[in-house]
Design a protein around this motif. Structure first.
Motif, mmCIF file in Angstrom:
data_model
loop_
_atom_site.group_PDB
_atom_site.id
_atom_site.type_symbol
_atom_site.label_atom_id
_atom_site.label_comp_id
_atom_site.label_asym_id
_atom_site.label_seq_id
_atom_site.Cartn_x
_atom_site.Cartn_y
_atom_site.Cartn_z
ATOM 1 N N UNK A 1 0.824 -1.196 0.000
ATOM 2 C CA UNK A 1 0.000 0.000 0.000
ATOM 3 C C UNK A 1 0.869 1.260 0.000
ATOM 4 N N UNK A 2 2.012 1.163 0.662
ATOM 5 C CA UNK A 2 2.914 2.308 0.718
ATOM 6 C C UNK A 2 3.429 2.653 -0.678
ATOM 7 N N UNK A 3 3.763 1.623 -1.456
ATOM 8 C CA UNK A 3 4.258 1.836 -2.814
ATOM 9 C C UNK A 3 3.177 2.468 -3.684
ATOM 10 N N UNK A 4 1.949 2.000 -3.558
ATOM 11 C CA UNK A 4 0.843 2.534 -4.341
ATOM 12 C C UNK A 4 0.598 4.000 -4.019
ATOM 13 N N UNK A 5 0.656 4.362 -2.753
ATOM 14 C CA UNK A 5 0.467 5.752 -2.345
ATOM 15 C C UNK A 5 1.586 6.627 -2.885
ATOM 16 N N UNK A 6 2.815 6.145 -2.794
ATOM 17 C CA UNK A 6 3.950 6.930 -3.274
ATOM 18 C C UNK A 6 3.876 7.147 -4.788
ATOM 19 N N UNK A 7 3.519 6.109 -5.527
ATOM 20 C CA UNK A 7 3.409 6.215 -6.984
ATOM 21 C C UNK A 7 2.270 7.166 -7.370
ATOM 22 N N UNK A 8 1.153 7.100 -6.667
ATOM 23 C CA UNK A 8 0.038 8.003 -6.946
ATOM 24 C C UNK A 8 0.427 9.452 -6.663
ATOM 25 N N UNK A 9 1.170 9.682 -5.597
ATOM 26 C CA UNK A 9 1.625 11.042 -5.289
ATOM 27 C C UNK A 9 2.608 11.554 -6.331
ATOM 28 N N UNK A 10 3.529 10.722 -6.768
ATOM 29 C CA UNK A 10 4.471 11.140 -7.803
ATOM 30 C C UNK A 10 3.734 11.481 -9.089
ATOM 31 N N UNK A 11 2.758 10.679 -9.456
ATOM 32 C CA UNK A 11 1.954 10.938 -10.651
ATOM 33 C C UNK A 11 1.198 12.259 -10.515
ATOM 34 N N UNK A 12 0.620 12.510 -9.343
ATOM 35 C CA UNK A 12 -0.106 13.764 -9.123
ATOM 36 C C UNK A 12 0.830 14.964 -9.185
ATOM 37 N N UNK A 13 2.028 14.828 -8.627
ATOM 38 C CA UNK A 13 2.994 15.930 -8.662
ATOM 39 C C UNK A 13 3.423 16.220 -10.098
ATOM 40 N N UNK A 14 3.666 15.182 -10.896
ATOM 41 C CA UNK A 14 4.046 15.391 -12.284
ATOM 42 C C UNK A 14 2.931 16.064 -13.080
ATOM 43 N N UNK A 15 1.685 15.690 -12.837
ATOM 44 C CA UNK A 15 0.568 16.345 -13.512
ATOM 45 C C UNK A 15 0.431 17.793 -13.051
ATOM 46 N N UNK A 16 0.650 18.050 -11.773
ATOM 47 C CA UNK A 16 0.585 19.414 -11.257
ATOM 48 C C UNK A 16 1.666 20.282 -11.903
#
Length: 98
Positions: A1-16
């Motif tokens: 779950x930690x990996x999934x959260x980190x990947x989702x945050x990185x994706x959101x930061x790149x889109x931002x």
């Protein structure tokens, strides 16, 4: 779950970053635009001649790219972690034989 959260945050930061960069480039182009009125005086066009009928992109595109980028980043992290673990294991076995 930690990996999934980190990947989702990185994706959101790149889109931002993408949205902010797009807005910033448009803002700078608008800020520095100086129309050349003399050159445009010879090319007068009636507004009704330049009507464009079309549609803009769907906002769901960003949701799909966010999910897709998160999947790609997650797979990349898995592959990188697996290769890193194998190289560490190879290095440990080669040093123990010496």
């Amino acid at each position: 779950m930690k990996r999934l959260t980190r990947v989702a945050l990185i994706s959101a930061v790149l889109h931002f970053i993408y949205v902010i960069a797009t807005f910033g480039i448009g803002f700078l182009r608008t800020l520095t635009y100086e129309p050349d009125i003399i050159a445009e005086a010879n090319h007068v066009v009636v507004l009704q001649d330049k009507v464009v009928i079309g549609m803009t992109g769907t906002p769901f595109l960003y949701v799909f790219t966010w999910i897709g980028l998160a999947l790609v980043l997650g797979l990349g992290r898995l592959v990188f972690k697996d290769k890193r673990a194998k190289s560490i294991q190879i290095n440990l076995t080669s040093t123990s034989n010496v």
